[in-house]
Structures are given as structure tokens and as C-alpha cells.
Enzyme design. Sequence first.
Site, mmCIF file in Angstrom:
data_model
loop_
_atom_site.group_PDB
_atom_site.id
_atom_site.type_symbol
_atom_site.label_atom_id
_atom_site.label_comp_id
_atom_site.label_asym_id
_atom_site.label_seq_id
_atom_site.Cartn_x
_atom_site.Cartn_y
_atom_site.Cartn_z
ATOM 1 N N HIS A 17 0.851 -1.192 0.000
ATOM 2 C CA HIS A 17 0.000 0.000 0.000
ATOM 3 C C HIS A 17 0.887 1.241 0.000
ATOM 4 O O HIS A 17 0.755 2.099 -0.858
ATOM 5 C CB HIS A 17 -0.944 -0.014 1.205
ATOM 6 C CG HIS A 17 -1.958 1.079 1.189
ATOM 7 N ND1 HIS A 17 -2.966 1.193 2.104
ATOM 8 C CD2 HIS A 17 -2.112 2.131 0.362
ATOM 9 C CE1 HIS A 17 -3.705 2.252 1.840
ATOM 10 N NE2 HIS A 17 -3.205 2.850 0.795
ATOM 11 N N GLU B 138 0.664 8.108 -3.461
ATOM 12 C CA GLU B 138 1.618 7.743 -2.414
ATOM 13 C C GLU B 138 2.838 8.660 -2.439
ATOM 14 O O GLU B 138 3.332 9.081 -1.400
ATOM 15 C CB GLU B 138 2.051 6.279 -2.566
ATOM 16 C CG GLU B 138 0.942 5.277 -2.296
ATOM 17 C CD GLU B 138 0.364 5.356 -0.879
ATOM 18 O OE1 GLU B 138 1.135 5.465 0.086
ATOM 19 O OE2 GLU B 138 -0.877 5.335 -0.745
ATOM 20 N N HIS C 202 3.073 11.008 0.732
ATOM 21 C CA HIS C 202 4.020 10.473 1.716
ATOM 22 C C HIS C 202 5.480 10.558 1.261
ATOM 23 O O HIS C 202 6.369 10.860 2.047
ATOM 24 C CB HIS C 202 3.695 9.007 2.011
ATOM 25 C CG HIS C 202 2.281 8.777 2.451
ATOM 26 N ND1 HIS C 202 1.832 9.087 3.714
ATOM 27 C CD2 HIS C 202 1.202 8.285 1.786
ATOM 28 C CE1 HIS C 202 0.542 8.778 3.816
ATOM 29 N NE2 HIS C 202 0.130 8.295 2.660
#
Length: 319
Positions: free
Chosen positions: A93, A146, A150
Site C-alpha cells: 500500500h 503515495e 508520503h
Amino acid sequence: MENSKRFWYALSLLVLLILTICILKVSECSRRNLERKLLAERQLALRALKKDFSFDILIFTQHWPYTVCAQWMEHHKGNECILPKVRNSWSIHGVWPTKYHEIGPLFCNDTWTFDMKQIADIENDMKEKWINIEKGTPLDGLWKHEWEKHGTCAAQQIPNMNTENKYFSKGLEMFNNFSITKLLQETYIKPGIDATYKLDEIHTAINRTIGNNFAIICEKDHQTKQQLLFEIRMCFDKEFKFHSCEGIVVKDEVLLGHTKDEIITNCKKDVEILYPSSSWVAKKEWLMKIKEHMPQEKSWLYQVENVYKLVKLLQWATL
Ligand SMILES: *[C@@H]1O[C@H](CO)[C@@H](O)[C@H](O)[C@H]1NC(C)=O
Ligand SMILES: *[C@@H]1O[C@H](CO)[C@@H](O)[C@H](O)[C@H]1NC(C)=O
Ligand SMILES: CC(=O)N[C@H]1CO[C@H](CO)[C@@H](O)[C@@H]1O
């Protein structure tokens, strides 16, 4: 007569009082939830303003594609999934820089947007291990999300992740070293159409090899009301050594193990956890299709029933 009147008066007052208390309790609870959410958002905004992008650990999250798929199908009618070519394998993930008791930091550099060209050399590996399960969304949808949410934060503080390519390569490396597929291979914890396990069975199977440095995350299936195994989140320090997950936040909930041994999880501890297989997903899809056709039949039956009732009523009235 007077007495009974007084009695009913007192009774209705009591009922009113109880009702008021209930309503207050419910609104208090939802207010507290809202406050918690607002607080988390305010913290994030404040830190973004101060450009405080510091964090304590990296959370490496793998999710179970069949649970992700079930959630995606529930999300919108007609949604389909891209599932792993190698059946029954876990997928990445993300790798999330995280401050204990908070979410994020997130979105640390607005100008550093995702560029597919940067990961051309690892794209095939990514397609296999970092799958965008939600079919119909762009191929790079998950990767872009992502990286921008992040990756841009990891890049600021971790030299081994200071480019897009390095960030994703590190994620793949972590997956190769600590894939849940491999960790569970030699245990009896297997997915199935009705494979359910106790929380501590799943915990023991993983903690046997990597110690207690992970959290077990569940999702609820709204159709069957079951609790599904969803993610395993492993915690690392900035040198990629295992670190405790105690105090990470999941959906506005701070996860704490109360003693050293305690399992860090958002799953309900006294409810069995389903580890769904591809057959389970197929069954769910089938049940959803059937249900789609049901309401029509029901409403048709309902009409017949109403007409029948009306006829009965007319019969009764005219007799
Ligand atoms: C943000 O990203 C750009 C590249 O798009 C880079 O040149 C810049 O140094 C980054 N800023 C910070 C604070 O990391
Ligand atoms: C993965 O394992 C290799 C070989 O044991 C090791 O050199 C490397 O540092 C590990 N990487 C991570 C991120 O754990
Ligand atoms: C190797 C290891 O860390 N084992 C632990 C697994 O979890 C149990 C219960 O939380 C601990 O007692 C073990 O030490």
C-alpha cells in the site's frame, strides 16, 4: 382518577427525560468524534504552516488485495478490481513517514509532482507488487498519490529515499524482505471462502518472525457484517530497523498496546477475522448482482400485495 392522571403525567415526564438523556449522549459522542477529527486536521495544518515535517517512524503497509477489492466493489456499483497475477499474494500500500499520536506529515512538497518516467526501470516490478487494485482508475493513480502524500515527506529526511525512484525502490526492497505472503506461507493461516481466525492466531503467526513491531488492521464488510483482514502495518526507524508501532493513528484512533505484549490493532478482539480468498470475492460479487435484481421483484410483489389488500378492504366495506 386524579391519581391515575398524576401517574401518567409522571410517566410521560420520565420517558421524556430518558429520551433527552439518550439524545444528549448520542450527540455528545458524535461531537467528540468530530472534535477529534478537527483537532487532527488543525494539527496537520499548523505543522504545514510551520513547515514542521518531522516524523518518528516509517510505517510500511501491505494490504490484502481481496479485502481492498471487496471494499472497492462496495464503494460503487459496477466497480471491478485488478488482482495479483500470483494468486493469494499481498501487495504494497505504501511507506508512510509518521509522527506518533498523529497522522503524517503529509504533502511536504507541492512542487514535486509524480513523474512516471522516473520509475520506468522498476515499473514492471511495481505492477506486480504495488498493484493499483481499483480498476478503471489511472494505472499510476496509487503511485502518484503515495509519492505526493508520503514520498515527498520521506524524501526530506531519509537519504535513501530522496528521489522518487529511491522511494519506490526502497518500498519494493522492504516488500522483498518482509512480504506477508512469505511470512504466512509456513503457517496454517490461509485465505479461504470461510477462513476465520482469532486475532491472536494471526498475531502469533507474524510476531514469530518479526517480533511485535506491527499492527493488524481490519475493515468491515457491510454486506456480510464480517470483519475482514485488511492490512499489516510494520514500523521501522529511519535506518530501516524494526521499531514499535505503539501509538500510531488509524482513522482518528490512536492504537495503543496497554502492556508490552499487547496486540496493536483496530480489529474487534472478540470477533473472528475473515481472511478472504478470491473465491470469497467471487461469491460476494455474485451476491451483489443478485441483490441488484431483487428490489424490482420485491416492488412488483409489493404491488400485487397492495392490490390484494385493497380488494379485501373493498370486499369488507361493501359486505
Ligand atoms: C521541493 O521539490 C523540488 C523539486 O520539484 C526541489 O527542488 C526542492 O528542493 C524541494 N523542496 C524541499 C523543501 O524539499
Ligand atoms: C533487505 O535484505 C537485504 C539482504 O539481507 C539487506 O541487505 C537490506 O538492507 C534489507 N533492506 C531492508 C529495507 O530491510
Ligand atoms: C519473537 C517475539 O517477539 N515473540 C512475542 C510474540 O508475542 C507474544 C505475545 O505478545 C510475546 O510474548 C512474544 O515474546
